[in-house]
Design a protein around this motif. Sequence first.
Motif, PDB file in Angstrom:
ATOM      1  N   ARG A 339      15.083   2.041  -1.482  1.00  0.00           N
ATOM      2  CA  ARG A 339      14.857   0.623  -1.209  1.00  0.00           C
ATOM      3  C   ARG A 339      15.355   0.312   0.190  1.00  0.00           C
ATOM      4  O   ARG A 339      16.461   0.700   0.575  1.00  0.00           O
ATOM      5  CB  ARG A 339      15.598  -0.247  -2.226  1.00  0.00           C
ATOM      6  CG  ARG A 339      15.117  -0.025  -3.637  1.00  0.00           C
ATOM      7  CD  ARG A 339      15.625  -1.119  -4.538  1.00  0.00           C
ATOM      8  NE  ARG A 339      14.789  -2.298  -4.449  1.00  0.00           N
ATOM      9  CZ  ARG A 339      14.948  -3.374  -5.226  1.00  0.00           C
ATOM     10  NH1 ARG A 339      15.916  -3.424  -6.096  1.00  0.00           N
ATOM     11  NH2 ARG A 339      14.135  -4.401  -5.124  1.00  0.00           N
ATOM     12  N   ALA A 363       7.967   3.941  10.110  1.00  0.00           N
ATOM     13  CA  ALA A 363       8.023   3.157   8.876  1.00  0.00           C
ATOM     14  C   ALA A 363       6.872   2.169   8.763  1.00  0.00           C
ATOM     15  O   ALA A 363       6.537   1.733   7.670  1.00  0.00           O
ATOM     16  CB  ALA A 363       9.350   2.406   8.806  1.00  0.00           C
ATOM     17  N   THR A 364       6.270   1.815   9.897  1.00  0.00           N
ATOM     18  CA  THR A 364       5.232   0.786   9.850  1.00  0.00           C
ATOM     19  C   THR A 364       3.987   1.306   9.152  1.00  0.00           C
ATOM     20  O   THR A 364       3.487   2.381   9.468  1.00  0.00           O
ATOM     21  CB  THR A 364       4.867   0.333  11.275  1.00  0.00           C
ATOM     22  OG1 THR A 364       6.071   0.009  11.944  1.00  0.00           O
ATOM     23  CG2 THR A 364       3.967  -0.884  11.256  1.00  0.00           C
ATOM     24  N   ARG A 365       3.501   0.520   8.223  1.00  0.00           N
ATOM     25  CA  ARG A 365       2.286   0.910   7.523  1.00  0.00           C
ATOM     26  C   ARG A 365       1.078   0.486   8.346  1.00  0.00           C
ATOM     27  O   ARG A 365       1.138  -0.479   9.099  1.00  0.00           O
ATOM     28  CB  ARG A 365       2.196   0.192   6.181  1.00  0.00           C
ATOM     29  CG  ARG A 365       3.375   0.440   5.290  1.00  0.00           C
ATOM     30  CD  ARG A 365       3.056  -0.139   3.934  1.00  0.00           C
ATOM     31  NE  ARG A 365       4.270  -0.364   3.175  1.00  0.00           N
ATOM     32  CZ  ARG A 365       4.274  -0.832   1.937  1.00  0.00           C
ATOM     33  NH1 ARG A 365       3.151  -1.115   1.338  1.00  0.00           N
ATOM     34  NH2 ARG A 365       5.402  -1.014   1.294  1.00  0.00           N
ATOM     35  N   PRO A 425      -1.428  -1.523  -0.031  1.00  0.00           N
ATOM     36  CA  PRO A 425      -0.092  -1.465  -0.640  1.00  0.00           C
ATOM     37  C   PRO A 425      -0.194  -1.503  -2.169  1.00  0.00           C
ATOM     38  O   PRO A 425       0.178  -2.473  -2.808  1.00  0.00           O
ATOM     39  CB  PRO A 425       0.617  -2.692  -0.071  1.00  0.00           C
ATOM     40  CG  PRO A 425      -0.466  -3.636   0.294  1.00  0.00           C
ATOM     41  CD  PRO A 425      -1.688  -2.828   0.602  1.00  0.00           C
ATOM     42  N   ASP A 428       3.059  -2.024  -4.358  1.00  0.00           N
ATOM     43  CA  ASP A 428       3.674  -3.354  -4.271  1.00  0.00           C
ATOM     44  C   ASP A 428       3.165  -4.255  -5.392  1.00  0.00           C
ATOM     45  O   ASP A 428       3.933  -4.928  -6.077  1.00  0.00           O
ATOM     46  CB  ASP A 428       3.361  -4.008  -2.925  1.00  0.00           C
ATOM     47  CG  ASP A 428       4.143  -3.356  -1.793  1.00  0.00           C
ATOM     48  OD1 ASP A 428       4.818  -2.361  -2.071  1.00  0.00           O
ATOM     49  OD2 ASP A 428       4.062  -3.841  -0.658  1.00  0.00           O
ATOM     50  N   TYR A 429       1.831  -4.256  -5.553  1.00  0.00           N
ATOM     51  CA  TYR A 429       1.250  -5.120  -6.578  1.00  0.00           C
ATOM     52  C   TYR A 429       1.475  -4.551  -7.978  1.00  0.00           C
ATOM     53  O   TYR A 429       1.683  -5.299  -8.932  1.00  0.00           O
ATOM     54  CB  TYR A 429      -0.246  -5.318  -6.317  1.00  0.00           C
ATOM     55  CG  TYR A 429      -0.512  -6.198  -5.123  1.00  0.00           C
ATOM     56  CD1 TYR A 429      -0.180  -7.550  -5.158  1.00  0.00           C
ATOM     57  CD2 TYR A 429      -1.049  -5.683  -3.961  1.00  0.00           C
ATOM     58  CE1 TYR A 429      -0.396  -8.356  -4.054  1.00  0.00           C
ATOM     59  CE2 TYR A 429      -1.270  -6.495  -2.855  1.00  0.00           C
ATOM     60  CZ  TYR A 429      -0.943  -7.827  -2.908  1.00  0.00           C
ATOM     61  OH  TYR A 429      -1.146  -8.637  -1.825  1.00  0.00           O
TER      62      TYR A 429
ATOM     63  N   ASP B 120       6.971  -5.328   5.615  1.00  0.00           N
ATOM     64  CA  ASP B 120       5.736  -4.609   5.888  1.00  0.00           C
ATOM     65  C   ASP B 120       4.932  -4.357   4.615  1.00  0.00           C
ATOM     66  O   ASP B 120       3.934  -3.651   4.628  1.00  0.00           O
ATOM     67  CB  ASP B 120       6.097  -3.277   6.567  1.00  0.00           C
ATOM     68  CG  ASP B 120       4.913  -2.669   7.258  1.00  0.00           C
ATOM     69  OD1 ASP B 120       4.055  -3.441   7.703  1.00  0.00           O
ATOM     70  OD2 ASP B 120       4.843  -1.442   7.342  1.00  0.00           O
ATOM     71  N   GLY B 121       5.379  -4.923   3.516  1.00  0.00           N
ATOM     72  CA  GLY B 121       4.696  -4.672   2.254  1.00  0.00           C
ATOM     73  C   GLY B 121       3.510  -5.597   2.061  1.00  0.00           C
ATOM     74  O   GLY B 121       3.017  -6.201   3.020  1.00  0.00           O
ATOM     75  N   ALA B 122       3.053  -5.692   0.819  1.00  0.00           N
ATOM     76  CA  ALA B 122       1.920  -6.558   0.507  1.00  0.00           C
ATOM     77  C   ALA B 122       2.275  -7.990   0.874  1.00  0.00           C
ATOM     78  O   ALA B 122       3.348  -8.482   0.539  1.00  0.00           O
ATOM     79  CB  ALA B 122       1.597  -6.454  -0.971  1.00  0.00           C
ATOM     80  N   VAL B 127       5.536 -10.667  -4.397  1.00  0.00           N
ATOM     81  CA  VAL B 127       5.953  -9.277  -4.169  1.00  0.00           C
ATOM     82  C   VAL B 127       7.248  -9.260  -3.362  1.00  0.00           C
ATOM     83  O   VAL B 127       8.223  -8.609  -3.732  1.00  0.00           O
ATOM     84  CB  VAL B 127       4.843  -8.487  -3.437  1.00  0.00           C
ATOM     85  CG1 VAL B 127       5.368  -7.149  -2.941  1.00  0.00           C
ATOM     86  CG2 VAL B 127       3.649  -8.271  -4.346  1.00  0.00           C
ATOM     87  N   LEU B 131      11.306  -8.047  -4.366  1.00  0.00           N
ATOM     88  CA  LEU B 131      11.934  -6.888  -3.742  1.00  0.00           C
ATOM     89  C   LEU B 131      13.270  -7.207  -3.096  1.00  0.00           C
ATOM     90  O   LEU B 131      14.237  -6.479  -3.252  1.00  0.00           O
ATOM     91  CB  LEU B 131      11.011  -6.302  -2.671  1.00  0.00           C
ATOM     92  CG  LEU B 131       9.809  -5.523  -3.174  1.00  0.00           C
ATOM     93  CD1 LEU B 131       8.915  -5.140  -2.017  1.00  0.00           C
ATOM     94  CD2 LEU B 131      10.255  -4.285  -3.917  1.00  0.00           C
TER      95      LEU B 131
END
Lengths: 448, 305
Positions: A339, A363-365, A425, A428-429, B120-122, B127, B131
């Motif tokens: 995390r 780390a950047t998506r 992502p 995430d969902y 940087d997530g959804a 969401v 987190l």
Amino acid sequence: MKTFPIGGIHPSDNKQWSRAKAIEVLDLPDVVTIPLAQHIGAPAAVKVAKGDKVLTGQLIGESSGFMSANIHSPISGTVTAVDMAVNGQGLRQMMVTIKREGDEWVDTIDRTDTLLRECTLGPKEIIAKIKEAGVVGMGGATFPTHVKLSIPDGCKADILIINGVECEPYLTSDYRTMLERGEQMLVGVEILMKAVGVERAVVGVENNKPDAIAHLRELVAKGGYKGIEIMPLKVRYPQGGEKQLIAAVTGRQVPPPPALPIHVGAVVCNASTTVAVYEAVQKNKPLIERVVTITGKQIKDTHNFLTRMGTPVETLIERAGGLPEGDVKVLNGGPMMGRAMVNLASPVTKGCSGVTVISGDEATRGEASACIKCAKCVAACPMGLEPYLISKISRKKLWDAAEQHNVTDCIECGCCSFSCPANIPLLDYIRLGKQTVMGIIRARAAKK
Amino acid sequence: MKVLILTVLTLCVLGGLLAIVLYFVAQKFKVEEDPRIDDVEKMLPGANCGGCGFAGCRAMAEALVKQDDISSLYCPVGGADVMKSAAAYLGKAAPEKAPEVATVRCGGNCDKRPRTNSFDGAKSCAVASSLYVGETACAYGCLGYGDCVEVCQFGAISVNPATGLAEVDPDKCTACGACVKACPKGLIELRKKWPKNRAVYVACRSKDKGAVVMKACKAGCIGCGKCEKVCAFGAITIENNLAFIDSQKCKLCRKCVNECPTGAIKLIGMEPLPKESKTPAAKAPAAETTAAKTPAAESKPKTNE
């Protein structure tokens, strides 16, 4: 060579940064903050108040339910606060702050290094001692070990599996533990075999750690440990998942929840946890320290530290040469399951097997684009789910449909997001869907 | 040719027979429905937003027709006019309800509430909030990913890129309450709608202690209680280090706005009172203000997890 049957991915393991670093004892921290919830289940009930003097190893939080665990003081000193403090995710939770004065231990704890092989205790007494010491799963899930070992009526275990897989990239704490504390671990395995009443134990180790496999095999042969087999496994993430490991070692498939591994006769315990079990049973030592890997490509001086719980993560980072320049992502754990942290002053806890530092660029998506239904995520899912579909229905808040598509089976390993060529992502969902559906199921059960 | 005629004839006879069967079946299983339901449905806005608590306008129309006492039913989109005409048609007493408007209770814009990390997530508030704390250090503030925007069927709410906060267009808002349910931080409240969209409200939901709030956001409510003391109408209460203005009791006197040291109390559509004049119209008896004061609740913040 064995492995689990479906799904899985091959991320680069990146263990080269820290695998050769021997376990080093980190200097005692001056101040520690101990969260009362370091395990899944109910937080421990606090047993100390501001101003109290505590000794190293003294109980400060008592297990407050069936699914809960004891918490002990990792240092000796004075309690300066029992209050809300910010955790790694920036959220506030109950923590005990202790200022260190020397290092005075509770006198029942055996601090010598001599290996105590003989254990005359019965299964019930062993489990009671493990419970007393507050041992929880140290691979990250922090499931209370005494709950896992208490086999429900009507079930019988026939195999104990020790999880020395450490499939998470970067991390090397279990690996170093197996190499340097292998004997303690094997005695721990014997104790656990006695506790659950099995004749056979398998230590599963991925074959990217050949030296650990050879070392443990030598120890087993030399020490005459009966019924313990060291099993090399083909490298594949997430082999360290409980269900994946059972499938890899025994070929048995754990049915969907509420079934547990015990329903297929298996009990799984992490390698570091097994050492903690040895220390709890043979040395009366509660779980107050653990091995934490501090690693990353840009970290100057990577380490495997033996750290007291409650040490601020930033102390570890400073000892490892500090954070690199620019934007970085600091993870509590490895890059797959870890995390991200927003507060580096937060403490090391029982489930923290490593701190991984990744550069901002890495780390950047990428920008997410539309799903092209390539089904790479379906092929990668080790639970046999359809991530693209569950993700979409979770996003659309169709909770009934998400439940029908077994969103609660997801182990949140991240293989789907990792394999998605469209950078969606997915996890995430799915994670949001899983949390919500679990809440709905709990509410439904409470109504009945 | 013979085959053709035979085929056509057979089909005609079959069609006729089935029509007769269908006629009797339809008679037998006929559902008696009040024709007024259709009429009432036509009066409703047809937004099917669920703001009334029913699954669409048809269900609401059914309830309006069937229930004798319709005082608990209200269509926030149509408002008083629609309710009046529907009630008049049905011969029932029209429910009374003051118009409401959705209000986003966070004032932590980019200047006041600095970003401490990037997410940087959804891009979803649900969401992100499941987190961690969010891109700023405030665990209560607006995340700005627009879960509320997604659920609004009237285009009344948008995230302002300049402030990073969700903003409501009061003229478009129908107070259906969809955004209230969608916000994982519980920031959106339906408040009394004043003429000309005037409003006074505390734009903060942080239950943290003052020092913690100030560290994260310069526009947060620190729970100092100055507004509570100055309010002549007992509209302001402080609980868990947070002030709340009851929109039903508030008379828009604006005294609290000048008192607030952090500017957490927002004033919309009106000029603030001149700063110096502390005396005018301050007729509120001191006894009343103290009586209305609730004891500041024990500061025992809850965990967020």
